[in-house]
Write a protein that holds these residues in place. Sequence first.
Motif, PDB file in Angstrom:
ATOM      1  N   ILE A 102      -6.448  -2.029   4.577  1.00 51.92           N
ATOM      2  CA  ILE A 102      -4.895  -2.283   4.603  1.00 51.92           C
ATOM      3  C   ILE A 102      -4.428  -1.622   5.714  1.00 51.92           C
ATOM      4  O   ILE A 102      -3.600  -2.187   6.189  1.00 51.92           O
ATOM      5  CB  ILE A 102      -4.544  -1.492   3.281  1.00 51.92           C
ATOM      6  N   PHE A 103      -4.691  -0.566   6.095  1.00 52.58           N
ATOM      7  CA  PHE A 103      -4.058   0.209   7.236  1.00 52.58           C
ATOM      8  C   PHE A 103      -4.545  -0.572   8.651  1.00 52.58           C
ATOM      9  O   PHE A 103      -3.584  -0.577   9.517  1.00 52.58           O
ATOM     10  CB  PHE A 103      -4.636   1.954   7.499  1.00 52.58           C
ATOM     11  N   GLU A 127     -12.334   4.357 -11.573  1.00 50.85           N
ATOM     12  CA  GLU A 127     -13.134   3.376 -10.967  1.00 50.85           C
ATOM     13  C   GLU A 127     -11.924   2.225  -9.860  1.00 50.85           C
ATOM     14  O   GLU A 127     -11.951   1.983  -8.950  1.00 50.85           O
ATOM     15  CB  GLU A 127     -13.770   2.139 -11.783  1.00 50.85           C
ATOM     16  N   ALA A 128     -10.882   2.017 -10.666  1.00 50.05           N
ATOM     17  CA  ALA A 128      -9.638   1.160 -10.047  1.00 50.05           C
ATOM     18  C   ALA A 128      -9.151   2.052  -8.699  1.00 50.05           C
ATOM     19  O   ALA A 128      -8.847   1.505  -7.892  1.00 50.05           O
ATOM     20  CB  ALA A 128      -8.628   1.264 -11.142  1.00 50.05           C
ATOM     21  N   MET A 129      -9.268   3.599  -8.904  1.00 50.09           N
ATOM     22  CA  MET A 129      -8.578   4.137  -7.845  1.00 50.09           C
ATOM     23  C   MET A 129      -9.482   4.178  -6.757  1.00 50.09           C
ATOM     24  O   MET A 129      -9.307   4.090  -5.547  1.00 50.09           O
ATOM     25  CB  MET A 129      -8.398   5.525  -8.305  1.00 50.09           C
ATOM     26  N   ARG A 130     -10.891   4.350  -6.808  1.00 56.57           N
ATOM     27  CA  ARG A 130     -11.922   4.259  -6.038  1.00 56.57           C
ATOM     28  C   ARG A 130     -11.875   2.847  -5.319  1.00 56.57           C
ATOM     29  O   ARG A 130     -12.153   2.849  -3.971  1.00 56.57           O
ATOM     30  CB  ARG A 130     -13.277   4.415  -6.591  1.00 56.57           C
ATOM     31  N   ALA A 131     -11.501   1.724  -6.065  1.00 59.17           N
ATOM     32  CA  ALA A 131     -11.815   0.437  -5.365  1.00 59.17           C
ATOM     33  C   ALA A 131     -10.456   0.433  -4.456  1.00 59.17           C
ATOM     34  O   ALA A 131     -10.788  -0.122  -3.437  1.00 59.17           O
ATOM     35  CB  ALA A 131     -11.474  -0.541  -6.454  1.00 59.17           C
ATOM     36  N   LEU A 132      -9.508   0.919  -5.123  1.00 56.58           N
ATOM     37  CA  LEU A 132      -8.210   0.989  -3.994  1.00 56.58           C
ATOM     38  C   LEU A 132      -8.449   1.725  -2.683  1.00 56.58           C
ATOM     39  O   LEU A 132      -7.960   1.518  -1.725  1.00 56.58           O
ATOM     40  CB  LEU A 132      -7.066   1.473  -4.465  1.00 56.58           C
ATOM     41  N   LEU A 133      -9.088   2.806  -2.891  1.00 61.33           N
ATOM     42  CA  LEU A 133      -9.405   3.730  -1.868  1.00 61.33           C
ATOM     43  C   LEU A 133     -10.431   3.086  -0.775  1.00 61.33           C
ATOM     44  O   LEU A 133     -10.223   3.297   0.317  1.00 61.33           O
ATOM     45  CB  LEU A 133     -10.039   4.817  -2.133  1.00 61.33           C
ATOM     46  N   ASP A 134     -11.347   2.148  -1.347  1.00 69.99           N
ATOM     47  CA  ASP A 134     -12.083   1.406  -0.404  1.00 69.99           C
ATOM     48  C   ASP A 134     -11.368   0.412   0.493  1.00 69.99           C
ATOM     49  O   ASP A 134     -11.755   0.267   1.444  1.00 69.99           O
ATOM     50  CB  ASP A 134     -13.370   0.868  -1.220  1.00 69.99           C
TER      51      ASP A 134
END
Length: 114
Positions: free
Chosen positions: A32-33, A20-27
């Motif tokens: 960011i970019f 879930e933490a990785m999915r949040a970062l992915l979102d």
Amino acid sequence: MAGQRDSLQRELAATREELEAMRALLDQLPEIFESRFASRMDPLLAERQRLVGETEHLRQHLLELQPSTPALMAQQPPQQPKLARLLRHALGLPAARAAADWPPTAGSAGPTRR
């Protein structure tokens, strides 16, 4: 067996939390970019705008310096482009012919074939 099962359930729960933490970062990645891209583009866009303004200023200045009447412009001899003139010289070719000299006649000095 129950201890191993509890251990596996805790590991599964931890893995799901990490997922879930990785999915949040992915979102968040597109934002960011986009932010990083904008921060890098802003100085380039400002420099481009400055150069466009400077180019326009130089064009105006050039127009002010150029002769304003066609008669003055007609007095200036037409010049062969510098690169073409240099290439002809470097290759040992004769100077460019005027349109009246073309096509070469039998007695004129045209290119020879060997």
